[in-house]
Design a protein around this motif. Structure first.
Motif, mmCIF file in Angstrom:
data_model
loop_
_atom_site.group_PDB
_atom_site.id
_atom_site.type_symbol
_atom_site.label_atom_id
_atom_site.label_comp_id
_atom_site.label_asym_id
_atom_site.label_seq_id
_atom_site.Cartn_x
_atom_site.Cartn_y
_atom_site.Cartn_z
ATOM 1 N N MET A 83 0.828 -1.198 0.000
ATOM 2 C CA MET A 83 0.000 0.000 0.000
ATOM 3 C C MET A 83 0.865 1.252 0.000
ATOM 4 S SD MET A 83 -3.294 -1.041 2.330
ATOM 5 C CE MET A 83 -4.373 -0.047 1.294
ATOM 6 N N THR A 85 0.994 4.990 1.177
ATOM 7 C CA THR A 85 0.331 5.821 2.174
ATOM 8 C C THR A 85 0.973 7.204 2.246
ATOM 9 O OG1 THR A 85 1.758 5.199 4.041
ATOM 10 C CG2 THR A 85 -0.076 3.736 3.548
ATOM 11 N N ARG A 93 -1.378 3.022 7.840
ATOM 12 C CA ARG A 93 -0.538 1.835 7.735
ATOM 13 C C ARG A 93 -1.070 0.722 8.633
ATOM 14 N NH1 ARG A 93 3.358 6.007 7.715
ATOM 15 N NH2 ARG A 93 4.215 5.549 9.768
ATOM 16 N N GLY A 96 -4.252 -0.673 7.060
ATOM 17 C CA GLY A 96 -3.936 -1.497 5.891
ATOM 18 C C GLY A 96 -3.401 -2.857 6.279
ATOM 19 N N ALA A 101 -2.874 -6.175 4.193
ATOM 20 C CA ALA A 101 -1.769 -5.676 3.368
ATOM 21 C C ALA A 101 -0.452 -6.290 3.852
ATOM 22 C CB ALA A 101 -1.700 -4.148 3.446
ATOM 23 N N TYR A 104 3.960 -1.623 3.104
ATOM 24 C CA TYR A 104 3.540 -0.285 2.716
ATOM 25 C C TYR A 104 4.768 0.535 2.361
ATOM 26 C CZ TYR A 104 5.001 1.003 7.428
ATOM 27 O OH TYR A 104 5.744 1.195 8.575
#
Length: 228
Positions: A83, A85, A93, A96, A101, A104
């Motif tokens: 991801m 961010t 974070r 996610g 996820a 990140y």
């Protein structure tokens, strides 16, 4: 990184210049790349394209990155989600990672950083794409279903191979018996959890890990592979 042929990456961002920049860079690195300008397009494209890695912006109009991540992970595909961010948005974070996820990257970021994180996800989640991957003192050859430890090939049964590979790839992470059973034996396994202990004991014997320095037991939590 070794040959990237056949590794598919999907980029999801509502900013065309970011998509164009990343698509060009990743294509030049040898990846097969497709892009999506919004969340709904990404969900539909993922079903058709079946990417290995998705680079996903959090802030998009309509369906945001969180919902896209949730849907991708819900579909059960083994997709690595990285991801993108905003700077200092710790809550993004955390949210996610809670939704599944795998990593990140904070904007603004360098292409080299993103490339390194993509490589790490592929090595961890798709070692078979390289055929052979080295992690610490272990060399995993998925084509031959063989693991070499300290330059010595281990004589492993098919289940021992899958279990040790799972432990090594996830080194440093505590893995519960339930998670190990799901990933190594399968969700429909109807046997006892104690089977994990039996196989762990066998692996320790073959690794000469009498003091449990490689495969740690965390009472009440599970097992963790610690690499030297």
């Amino acid at each position: 990184m070794k040959s990237l042929k056949g590794i598919k990456i999907m980029l999801v961002d509502d900013e065309p210049h970011i998509l164009q920049f990343l698509e060009l860079g990743l294509t030049n690195e040898g990846f097969e790349v497709k892009t999506a300008p919004d969340g709904m397009s990404a969900v539909n494209l993922a079903q058709e394209f079946e990417p290995h890695v998705v680079v996903l912006d959090v802030m998009m109009p309509g369906m945001d990155g969180f919902e896209v991540c949730r849907l991708l992970k819900k579909n059960g595909n083994n997709i690595a989600v990285i991801m993108l961010t905003a700077k200092d948005e710790v809550d993004d974070r955390v949210k996610g990672l809670t939704l599944g996820a795998d990593d990140y990257v904070v904007k603004p970021f360098s292409f080299e950083e993103l490339l390194a994180r993509i490589g790490a996800r592929i090595r961890n989640q798709f070692p078979n794409l390289f055929g052979e991957v080295t992690i610490g003192p272990f060399r995993i050859d998925d084509r031959r279903k063989e693991i070499v430890y300290q330059e010595q090939a281990l004589g492993l049964s098919p289940t021992e191979y899958e279990l040790l590979k799972f432990l090594v790839i996830n080194h440093g992470i505590v893995l519960s018996k339930t998670k190990i059973l799901d990933k190594v034996w399968g969700y429909d396994f109807g046997g006892e959890e104690n089977i994990v202990e039996v196989y762990i004991r066998s692996l320790r014997d073959k690794l000469a890990d009498k003091e449990h320095r490689l495969i740690r037991t965390l009472r009440g939590a599970g097992y963790r592979m610690d690499l030297p």
